[in-house]
Design a protein around this motif. Sequence first.
Motif, PDB file in Angstrom:
ATOM      1  N   GLU A 240      -8.932   3.625  -4.827  1.00  0.00           N
ATOM      2  CA  GLU A 240      -8.522   3.877  -3.450  1.00  0.00           C
ATOM      3  C   GLU A 240      -7.819   5.223  -3.408  1.00  0.00           C
ATOM      4  O   GLU A 240      -7.357   5.745  -4.432  1.00  0.00           O
ATOM      5  CB  GLU A 240      -7.619   2.751  -2.958  1.00  0.00           C
ATOM      6  N   LEU A 241      -7.695   5.766  -2.186  1.00  0.00           N
ATOM      7  CA  LEU A 241      -7.343   7.180  -2.078  1.00  0.00           C
ATOM      8  C   LEU A 241      -6.184   7.407  -1.113  1.00  0.00           C
ATOM      9  O   LEU A 241      -6.238   7.008   0.051  1.00  0.00           O
ATOM     10  CB  LEU A 241      -8.578   7.947  -1.584  1.00  0.00           C
ATOM     11  N   ASN A 242      -5.149   8.074  -1.618  1.00  0.00           N
ATOM     12  CA  ASN A 242      -4.037   8.572  -0.811  1.00  0.00           C
ATOM     13  C   ASN A 242      -4.012  10.093  -0.907  1.00  0.00           C
ATOM     14  O   ASN A 242      -4.708  10.685  -1.741  1.00  0.00           O
ATOM     15  CB  ASN A 242      -2.699   8.015  -1.306  1.00  0.00           C
ATOM     16  N   ALA A 243      -3.183  10.727  -0.096  1.00  0.00           N
ATOM     17  CA  ALA A 243      -3.039  12.181  -0.164  1.00  0.00           C
ATOM     18  C   ALA A 243      -1.665  12.579   0.352  1.00  0.00           C
ATOM     19  O   ALA A 243      -1.080  11.899   1.201  1.00  0.00           O
ATOM     20  CB  ALA A 243      -4.132  12.882   0.642  1.00  0.00           C
ATOM     21  N   GLY A 244      -1.171  13.711  -0.144  1.00  0.00           N
ATOM     22  CA  GLY A 244       0.106  14.192   0.345  1.00  0.00           C
ATOM     23  C   GLY A 244       0.533  15.506  -0.285  1.00  0.00           C
ATOM     24  O   GLY A 244       0.110  15.843  -1.387  1.00  0.00           O
ATOM     25  N   HIS A 245       1.319  16.234   0.415  1.00  0.00           N
ATOM     26  CA  HIS A 245       2.011  17.479   0.073  1.00  0.00           C
ATOM     27  C   HIS A 245       1.523  18.611   0.974  1.00  0.00           C
ATOM     28  O   HIS A 245       0.388  19.049   0.889  1.00  0.00           O
ATOM     29  CB  HIS A 245       1.847  17.878  -1.395  1.00  0.00           C
ATOM     30  N   ASP A 246       2.420  19.049   1.848  1.00  0.00           N
ATOM     31  CA  ASP A 246       2.183  20.163   2.774  1.00  0.00           C
ATOM     32  C   ASP A 246       1.136  19.859   3.838  1.00  0.00           C
ATOM     33  O   ASP A 246       0.614  20.789   4.477  1.00  0.00           O
ATOM     34  CB  ASP A 246       1.827  21.447   2.022  1.00  0.00           C
TER      35      ASP A 246
ATOM     36  N   ARG B 210      -4.834   3.282  -7.100  1.00  0.00           N
ATOM     37  CA  ARG B 210      -5.089   4.434  -6.248  1.00  0.00           C
ATOM     38  C   ARG B 210      -4.747   5.734  -6.974  1.00  0.00           C
ATOM     39  O   ARG B 210      -4.033   5.729  -7.974  1.00  0.00           O
ATOM     40  CB  ARG B 210      -4.251   4.367  -4.963  1.00  0.00           C
ATOM     41  N   VAL B 211      -5.242   6.814  -6.431  1.00  0.00           N
ATOM     42  CA  VAL B 211      -4.744   8.146  -6.766  1.00  0.00           C
ATOM     43  C   VAL B 211      -4.269   8.790  -5.474  1.00  0.00           C
ATOM     44  O   VAL B 211      -4.795   8.513  -4.394  1.00  0.00           O
ATOM     45  CB  VAL B 211      -5.805   9.036  -7.444  1.00  0.00           C
TER      46      VAL B 211
ATOM     47  N   ARG C 277       1.406  -2.374  -6.211  1.00  0.00           N
ATOM     48  CA  ARG C 277       0.223  -1.505  -6.184  1.00  0.00           C
ATOM     49  C   ARG C 277       0.585  -0.147  -6.770  1.00  0.00           C
ATOM     50  O   ARG C 277       1.653   0.384  -6.501  1.00  0.00           O
ATOM     51  CB  ARG C 277      -0.290  -1.330  -4.759  1.00  0.00           C
ATOM     52  N   THR C 278      -0.325   0.412  -7.566  1.00  0.00           N
ATOM     53  CA  THR C 278      -0.030   1.642  -8.285  1.00  0.00           C
ATOM     54  C   THR C 278      -0.871   2.809  -7.770  1.00  0.00           C
ATOM     55  O   THR C 278      -2.036   2.655  -7.410  1.00  0.00           O
ATOM     56  CB  THR C 278      -0.298   1.473  -9.792  1.00  0.00           C
ATOM     57  N   SER C 279      -0.254   3.986  -7.771  1.00  0.00           N
ATOM     58  CA  SER C 279      -0.941   5.214  -7.403  1.00  0.00           C
ATOM     59  C   SER C 279      -0.474   6.327  -8.334  1.00  0.00           C
ATOM     60  O   SER C 279       0.716   6.408  -8.659  1.00  0.00           O
ATOM     61  CB  SER C 279      -0.643   5.579  -5.947  1.00  0.00           C
TER      62      SER C 279
ATOM     63  N   LEU D 186       3.292   7.452  -9.007  1.00  0.00           N
ATOM     64  CA  LEU D 186       3.814   8.115 -10.198  1.00  0.00           C
ATOM     65  C   LEU D 186       3.595   9.616 -10.089  1.00  0.00           C
ATOM     66  O   LEU D 186       2.469  10.083  -9.921  1.00  0.00           O
ATOM     67  CB  LEU D 186       3.121   7.562 -11.442  1.00  0.00           C
ATOM     68  N   VAL D 187       4.696  10.374 -10.172  1.00  0.00           N
ATOM     69  CA  VAL D 187       4.673  11.830  -9.998  1.00  0.00           C
ATOM     70  C   VAL D 187       5.322  12.480 -11.218  1.00  0.00           C
ATOM     71  O   VAL D 187       6.429  12.097 -11.604  1.00  0.00           O
ATOM     72  CB  VAL D 187       5.432  12.234  -8.714  1.00  0.00           C
ATOM     73  N   PRO D 188       4.671  13.485 -11.818  1.00  0.00           N
ATOM     74  CA  PRO D 188       5.191  14.051 -13.066  1.00  0.00           C
ATOM     75  C   PRO D 188       6.165  15.208 -12.863  1.00  0.00           C
ATOM     76  O   PRO D 188       6.054  16.250 -13.508  1.00  0.00           O
ATOM     77  CB  PRO D 188       3.913  14.561 -13.743  1.00  0.00           C
TER      78      PRO D 188
END
Length: 239
Positions: free
Chosen positions: A185-191, A149-150, A127-129, A91-93
């Motif tokens: 749980e942990l994700n990451a992203g952008h640049d 996750r975030v 699954r939700t992030s 989910l991205v705002p």
Amino acid sequence: MTQLSVNVNKIATLRNARGGNVPDLVRVALDCERFGAQGITVHPRPDERHIRYQDVYDLKQVLTTEFNIEGNPIPSFMELVGRVRPHQVTLVPDAPDALTSSAGWDVATNRSFLTEILAQLKEWGIRTSIFVGTDLRNLEEAASIGTDRVELYTEPYAALYAEDRERAIAPFVQAAEHALSLGLELNAGHDLSLENLAFFSASIPGLSEVSIGHALISDALYLGLEETIRRYRSCLRQD
């Protein structure tokens, strides 16, 4: 080992610039899987300026790795993911006219809305992030509404990396440790890129997945897609 999910939005941008089906988005996504990507990410926007909703249906039919759909959960987006049932929804705002994602959720302000969306996604078995920054209190809010996750918004890290990588990574290490302590749980992203990914991966505990698009597709113009994915995968190895 941290999983690599390739965001193929830029392939769709190139295709749409000319019309027709060159490059073939589905073929590129399948090549990404064949070359070692462990997931495919798409971010359909309402104006379909890159990923079209039909692309999402087409990809669902053929992908064999994790399928991650990210975006603002407006009604048309939720209808799409309800039909497709990907492995993960992030989910991205972002506003409908946003060039790219530029901030994470203020979870407390959007608590009621996000709680309702998460409940629907969980009912569908997805699954939700939630896309967030490094504010610790905001992470606590995210954990309290039940996301799995975030995804840490890493543009601030990337922007500071060349100047002072230790200062750049510090808030992300703190945020990661706090998220893990909350059961997230942990994700990451952008640049994230070949320049900064290895240090990020080595520094962040418990990193499940990174989603990378713009830099990876750009690198593939010079290195080729197979070699590019090999190099990004290598950045994520800790052996």
